[in-house]
Motif scaffolding. Structure first.
Motif, PDB file in Angstrom:
ATOM      1  N   MET A 148      60.393 -60.911  16.840  1.00  0.00           N
ATOM      2  CA  MET A 148      59.880 -59.964  15.838  1.00  0.00           C
ATOM      3  C   MET A 148      59.677 -60.734  14.545  1.00  0.00           C
ATOM      4  O   MET A 148      60.463 -60.625  13.610  1.00  0.00           O
ATOM      5  N   ALA A 149      58.648 -61.570  14.511  1.00  0.00           N
ATOM      6  CA  ALA A 149      58.384 -62.391  13.317  1.00  0.00           C
ATOM      7  C   ALA A 149      57.236 -61.763  12.540  1.00  0.00           C
ATOM      8  O   ALA A 149      56.160 -61.541  13.094  1.00  0.00           O
ATOM      9  N   GLY A 150      57.487 -61.471  11.275  1.00  0.00           N
ATOM     10  CA  GLY A 150      56.440 -60.876  10.452  1.00  0.00           C
ATOM     11  C   GLY A 150      56.204 -59.413  10.749  1.00  0.00           C
ATOM     12  O   GLY A 150      55.098 -58.906  10.531  1.00  0.00           O
ATOM     13  N   VAL A 151      57.207 -58.746  11.229  1.00  0.00           N
ATOM     14  CA  VAL A 151      57.079 -57.311  11.557  1.00  0.00           C
ATOM     15  C   VAL A 151      57.856 -56.464  10.548  1.00  0.00           C
ATOM     16  O   VAL A 151      57.297 -55.575   9.887  1.00  0.00           O
ATOM     17  N   LEU A 152      59.132 -56.747  10.387  1.00  0.00           N
ATOM     18  CA  LEU A 152      60.012 -55.832   9.642  1.00  0.00           C
ATOM     19  C   LEU A 152      59.666 -55.730   8.157  1.00  0.00           C
ATOM     20  O   LEU A 152      60.051 -54.758   7.501  1.00  0.00           O
ATOM     21  N   GLY A 153      58.902 -56.701   7.642  1.00  0.00           N
ATOM     22  CA  GLY A 153      58.487 -56.639   6.237  1.00  0.00           C
ATOM     23  C   GLY A 153      57.172 -55.918   6.028  1.00  0.00           C
ATOM     24  O   GLY A 153      56.727 -55.766   4.897  1.00  0.00           O
ATOM     25  N   GLY A 200      66.725 -64.235  11.399  1.00  0.00           N
ATOM     26  CA  GLY A 200      67.958 -63.828  12.072  1.00  0.00           C
ATOM     27  C   GLY A 200      67.847 -64.012  13.574  1.00  0.00           C
ATOM     28  O   GLY A 200      66.757 -63.928  14.151  1.00  0.00           O
ATOM     29  N   VAL A 201      68.998 -64.281  14.188  1.00  0.00           N
ATOM     30  CA  VAL A 201      69.073 -64.372  15.649  1.00  0.00           C
ATOM     31  C   VAL A 201      70.229 -63.481  16.081  1.00  0.00           C
ATOM     32  O   VAL A 201      71.368 -63.674  15.625  1.00  0.00           O
ATOM     33  N   HIS A 202      69.932 -62.496  16.915  1.00  0.00           N
ATOM     34  CA  HIS A 202      70.948 -61.549  17.378  1.00  0.00           C
ATOM     35  C   HIS A 202      70.976 -61.506  18.897  1.00  0.00           C
ATOM     36  O   HIS A 202      69.942 -61.629  19.553  1.00  0.00           O
ATOM     37  N   ILE A 234      64.939 -62.621  17.969  1.00  0.00           N
ATOM     38  CA  ILE A 234      64.716 -63.475  16.794  1.00  0.00           C
ATOM     39  C   ILE A 234      63.808 -62.695  15.858  1.00  0.00           C
ATOM     40  O   ILE A 234      62.737 -62.239  16.265  1.00  0.00           O
ATOM     41  N   TRP A 235      64.243 -62.509  14.630  1.00  0.00           N
ATOM     42  CA  TRP A 235      63.495 -61.673  13.692  1.00  0.00           C
ATOM     43  C   TRP A 235      63.396 -62.348  12.337  1.00  0.00           C
ATOM     44  O   TRP A 235      64.186 -63.254  12.014  1.00  0.00           O
ATOM     45  N   THR A 236      62.413 -61.906  11.556  1.00  0.00           N
ATOM     46  CA  THR A 236      62.257 -62.417  10.199  1.00  0.00           C
ATOM     47  C   THR A 236      62.090 -61.233   9.254  1.00  0.00           C
ATOM     48  O   THR A 236      61.687 -60.149   9.664  1.00  0.00           O
ATOM     49  N   ARG A 237      62.396 -61.469   7.989  1.00  0.00           N
ATOM     50  CA  ARG A 237      62.179 -60.423   6.983  1.00  0.00           C
ATOM     51  C   ARG A 237      62.221 -61.070   5.605  1.00  0.00           C
ATOM     52  O   ARG A 237      63.117 -61.871   5.334  1.00  0.00           O
ATOM     53  N   THR A 238      61.290 -60.706   4.751  1.00  0.00           N
ATOM     54  CA  THR A 238      61.381 -61.141   3.356  1.00  0.00           C
ATOM     55  C   THR A 238      62.633 -60.541   2.725  1.00  0.00           C
ATOM     56  O   THR A 238      63.075 -59.447   3.099  1.00  0.00           O
ATOM     57  N   ARG A 239      63.163 -61.283   1.731  1.00  0.00           N
ATOM     58  CA  ARG A 239      64.302 -60.740   0.959  1.00  0.00           C
ATOM     59  C   ARG A 239      63.848 -60.286  -0.427  1.00  0.00           C
ATOM     60  O   ARG A 239      64.674 -60.111  -1.338  1.00  0.00           O
ATOM     61  N   ARG A 240      62.532 -60.111  -0.559  1.00  0.00           N
ATOM     62  CA  ARG A 240      62.010 -59.606  -1.842  1.00  0.00           C
ATOM     63  C   ARG A 240      62.720 -58.282  -2.170  1.00  0.00           C
ATOM     64  O   ARG A 240      62.915 -57.438  -1.294  1.00  0.00           O
ATOM     65  N   ALA A 241      63.088 -58.117  -3.475  1.00  0.00           N
ATOM     66  CA  ALA A 241      63.816 -56.911  -3.883  1.00  0.00           C
ATOM     67  C   ALA A 241      62.961 -55.656  -3.664  1.00  0.00           C
ATOM     68  O   ALA A 241      61.757 -55.695  -3.947  1.00  0.00           O
ATOM     69  N   PRO A 242      63.541 -54.589  -3.200  1.00  0.00           N
ATOM     70  CA  PRO A 242      64.930 -54.447  -2.763  1.00  0.00           C
ATOM     71  C   PRO A 242      65.124 -55.052  -1.362  1.00  0.00           C
ATOM     72  O   PRO A 242      64.421 -54.677  -0.430  1.00  0.00           O
ATOM     73  N   ASP A 243      66.051 -55.990  -1.280  1.00  0.00           N
ATOM     74  CA  ASP A 243      66.289 -56.737  -0.038  1.00  0.00           C
ATOM     75  C   ASP A 243      66.829 -55.803   1.057  1.00  0.00           C
ATOM     76  O   ASP A 243      67.932 -55.262   0.933  1.00  0.00           O
TER      77      ASP A 243
END
Ligand code: SAM
Length: 212
Positions: free
Chosen positions: A121-126, A190-192, A151-160
Motif C-alpha cells: 500500500m504505497a502512496g495510498v493512505l495519504g 511501515g511494515v506490519h 508494507i505501507w507508506t504515508r506522509t507525516r505532513r501535519a496533522p500526522d
C-alpha cells in the motif's frame, strides 16, 4: 475513480535518486526484497494497491532469479501507468505478473488476487480520507493470507495520521515490524505482520475513494 492529478507525471521524481520519493522507493524495495529472502523457495502471492508503474515490486522482481515463484497482481486505474507497468513486466520477462486496470477501492477488484502473502500500500493512505484509511485498514484481513505482511507508506505532513494508522493496524490484528520516519523528509514507511485470522472477501464494497 480519479481526479485531475496527473498520476503518470507523479512518477517523475523517481528519476532523481536524491528525491524523497526515490528514497521512499528504495526503502519499500528493501523491505520487499527482505520479505522474499525470508521465504526462500516458497510460492508466494503479492498484491499492490494503486500500484502506479510498479517501480517497487517490479524492480525487485527483475533482479531476482526466483521471480516466477511470486504470483503478483498490480491494481492501478491510470491506463498510462498500467501500460508502463505491463511494458516493464514484458521487458523483464515477469510472466507471473498481472497488471489490472481497476479500482483498488472496490473490493471486487481483488477477487483473483487474494488472499495475498504480501500487500503493498504505497502512496495510498495519504490520498484518501482518514475515514477511508481506517476502513481500508479494517478491510486488510480480507486481503491478507495468514501471516501476511503489509508494507505501507504515508506522509507525516501535519496533522500526522501515522500514529492513528499504527493504532488502527494493531486493532486490526497487525504487529509492527518496522516503522521508518526519517529526519528531514515527510514520508514514512511501515511494515506490519498479520497475526489475525484471514477473513473471506466481501463480494462487493467500496473501501476508499481517491481524493488527492
Ligand atoms: C501516489 S501514486 C502511488 C503509485 C505507486 N504505488 C508508487 O508508490 O509508486 C497513486 C497511484 O494510485 C492510482 N490510483 C488513483 N486512484 C486509484 C484507484 N481508485 N484504483 C487504483 N489506482 C488508483 C494513481 O493512478 C497512481 O498511480
Amino acid at each position: 475513480m480519479n481526479d485531475g492529478k496527473d498520476w503518470f507525471a507523479w512518477h517523475s521524481p523517481y528519476a532523481d535518486d536524491d528525491s524523497p520519493l526515490a528514497r521512499r522507493l528504495r526503502l519499500v524495495q528493501q523491505h520487499i526484497a527482505a520479505w522474499f529472502d525470508e521465504r526462500p523457495g516458497k510460492p508466494v502471492s503479492v498484491v499492490s494497491m494503486c500500484a502506479g508503474q510498479g517501480h517497487d515490486v517490479l524492480n525487485v522482481l527483475a533482479s531476482r532469479p526466483d521471480a516466477t515463484r511470486a504470483d503478483v497482481t498490480l491494481i492501478e486505474s491510470d491506463p498510462r501507468n498500467v501500460a508502463a507497468a505491463r511494458a516493464k513486466a514484458v521487458t523483464e520477462n515477469l510472466e507471473t505478473v498481472t497488471v489490472m486496470q481497476a479500482d483498488a477501492g472496490d473490493l471486487a477488484s481483488y477477487r483473483q488476487a487474494v488472499p495475498a502473502d504480501l500487500v503493498i500500500m504505497a502512496g495510498v493512505l495519504g490520498n484518501i480520507s482518514d475515514a477511508d484509511a481506517h476502513a481500508t485498514i479494517n478491510a486488510l484481513p480480507q486481503l491478507c493470507a495468514a501471516d501476511a505482511t503489509v508494507i505501507w507508506t504515508r506522509t507525516r505532513r501535519a496533522p500526522d495520521l501515522t500514529p492513528r494508522i499504527r493504532t488502527w493496524l494493531a486493532d486490526a490484528g497487525f504487529a509492527e515490524r518496522v516503522f521508518h520516519a526519517p529526519d528531514g523528509v515527510l514520508f514514512s514507511v511501515g511494515v506490519h505482520r498479520f497475526a489475525g485470522t484471514p477473513q473471506p472477501l466481501a463480494t462487493n464494497g467500496e473501501i476508499f475513494t481517491f481524493i488527492a
